[in-house]
Write an enzyme that holds these catalytic residues in place. Structure first.
Site, PDB file in Angstrom:
ATOM      1  N   ASN A 106       6.825  -3.353  24.850  1.00 48.88           N
ATOM      2  CA  ASN A 106       6.464  -2.677  26.102  1.00 48.88           C
ATOM      3  C   ASN A 106       4.751  -2.413  25.966  1.00 48.88           C
ATOM      4  O   ASN A 106       4.348  -2.098  27.281  1.00 48.88           O
ATOM      5  CB  ASN A 106       7.208  -1.472  26.743  1.00 48.88           C
ATOM      6  CG  ASN A 106       7.104  -0.487  25.745  1.00 48.88           C
ATOM      7  OD1 ASN A 106       6.663  -0.525  24.511  1.00 48.88           O
ATOM      8  ND2 ASN A 106       7.606   0.710  26.111  1.00 48.88           N
ATOM      9  N   ASN A 152       9.707  -7.077  29.349  1.00 45.84           N
ATOM     10  CA  ASN A 152       8.994  -5.930  29.267  1.00 45.84           C
ATOM     11  C   ASN A 152       7.509  -6.360  28.573  1.00 45.84           C
ATOM     12  O   ASN A 152       6.427  -5.615  28.859  1.00 45.84           O
ATOM     13  CB  ASN A 152       9.262  -4.613  28.415  1.00 45.84           C
ATOM     14  CG  ASN A 152      10.534  -3.802  29.414  1.00 45.84           C
ATOM     15  OD1 ASN A 152      10.218  -4.042  30.543  1.00 45.84           O
ATOM     16  ND2 ASN A 152      11.391  -3.283  28.768  1.00 45.84           N
ATOM     17  N   HIS A 198      15.293 -10.282  20.258  1.00 55.10           N
ATOM     18  CA  HIS A 198      13.988  -9.915  21.197  1.00 55.10           C
ATOM     19  C   HIS A 198      12.671 -10.462  19.969  1.00 55.10           C
ATOM     20  O   HIS A 198      11.613 -10.293  20.591  1.00 55.10           O
ATOM     21  CB  HIS A 198      13.865  -8.346  21.290  1.00 55.10           C
ATOM     22  CG  HIS A 198      13.499  -7.850  22.659  1.00 55.10           C
ATOM     23  ND1 HIS A 198      13.242  -8.785  23.612  1.00 55.10           N
ATOM     24  CD2 HIS A 198      12.773  -6.675  23.129  1.00 55.10           C
ATOM     25  CE1 HIS A 198      12.588  -7.976  24.585  1.00 55.10           C
ATOM     26  NE2 HIS A 198      12.621  -6.841  24.253  1.00 55.10           N
ATOM     27  N   ASP A 233      11.506 -14.529  23.816  1.00 55.47           N
ATOM     28  CA  ASP A 233      12.812 -14.652  24.040  1.00 55.47           C
ATOM     29  C   ASP A 233      12.907 -14.940  25.466  1.00 55.47           C
ATOM     30  O   ASP A 233      12.268 -14.076  26.296  1.00 55.47           O
ATOM     31  CB  ASP A 233      13.535 -13.674  23.483  1.00 55.47           C
ATOM     32  CG  ASP A 233      13.157 -12.131  23.814  1.00 55.47           C
ATOM     33  OD1 ASP A 233      11.891 -11.778  23.992  1.00 55.47           O
ATOM     34  OD2 ASP A 233      14.187 -11.180  24.482  1.00 55.47           O
TER      35      ASP A 233
END
Length: 191
Positions: free
Chosen positions: A73, A119, A25, A98
C-alpha cells in the site's frame, strides 16, 4: 497502437519478508526476480528508492528493475523516488502485479486505466498518475470480495502456482518487444 516510448523501468509489486514470499500478492516480485535471473541482474537494497533495484541489459536497451520494499500500500513512494531520480515519465514504466480478475495462467498487458481496488496500483496512481503500463498476472478470485485480503496473502495451490509461473515465463519472453516500445505486438502475442 503506434510505437510507444521504450520501457525504462519495470516494477514488480509484492510485500517484503519471508511471510509473504510465496503468496499470490507477490506475483510481481516473482516476475522481477525471474527477469533479473534471465538477464543476469542482481537486486541490491537502494535506500533512496525504498526498495531493491538493479539494471539489466536486454539487447541494446537498458532497463531498471525495482521491487518496492515499502509494503504494497506504499508502493507509490518507491516508484516515485526512482522515477524522479532517473527522470522517467509514467509512459516509460511497466508495473507487474497480481490480478484477481484473471484466472491463473493468464497474463495481460494494458496501459492506463483504474486501479481496480489493488492497493499497490492505488498508491502508484497517487504518486505518478495512471498513465503507466501494467502487466497483469492472473491469480483468480476467491468468489467473495470479503475473502480477497486473506486470499491474496495465501500461497496458491501447486496447480495454480504452476500456471502462474508459466504465465510469468510467457511475459518474460515478451520483455524485449515491450521494452523496445512495440506494446501492441506483445499484447497480440500474450492475449
Amino acid at each position: 497502437m503506434p510505437q510507444q516510448s521504450p520501457i525504462r523501468l519495470i516494477v514488480g509489486l509484492g510485500n517484503p519478508g519471508d511471510k509473504y514470499a510465496l503468496t499470490r500478492h507477490n506475483a510481481g516480485f516473482h516476475f522481477a526476480d525471474a527477469l533479473a535471473d534471465r538477464y543476469r541482474g542482481t537486486f541490491r537494497p537502494e535506500k533512496r528508492f525504498f526498495g531493491d533495484a538493479c539494471r539489466i541489459d536486454i539487447g541494446a536497451e537498458q532497463c531498471h528493475l525495482l521491487k518496492p520494499m515499502t509494503y504494497m500500500n506504499r508502493s507509490g513512494q518507491s516508484v516515485a523516488a526512482i522515477c524522479n531520480f532517473y527522470k522517467l515519465q509514467p509512459a516509460e514504466v511497466l508495473v507487474v502485479h497480481d490480478e484477481l480478475d484473471l484466472p491463473p495462467g493468464v497474463i495481460k498487458l494494458k496501459k492506463g486505466g483504474g486501479h481496480g481496488g489493488h492497493n499497490g496500483l492505488r498508491d502508484i496512481h497517487k504518486a505518478i498518475g495512471a498513465d503507466y503500463h501494467r502487466l497483469r498476472v492472473g491469480i483468480g478470485h476467491p468468489g467473495d470480495r470479503n475473502l480477497v485480503v486473506d486470499y491474496v496473502l495465501k500461497r496458491p495451490s501447486r496447480e495454480e502456482d504452476a500456471l502462474m509461473r508459466e504465465a510469468i515465463e510467457r511475459g518474460i519472453e515478451e520483455i524485449p518487444v515491450i521494452i523496445g516500445g512495440d506494446l501492441q505486438k506483445a499484447m497480440n502475442r500474450l492475449h
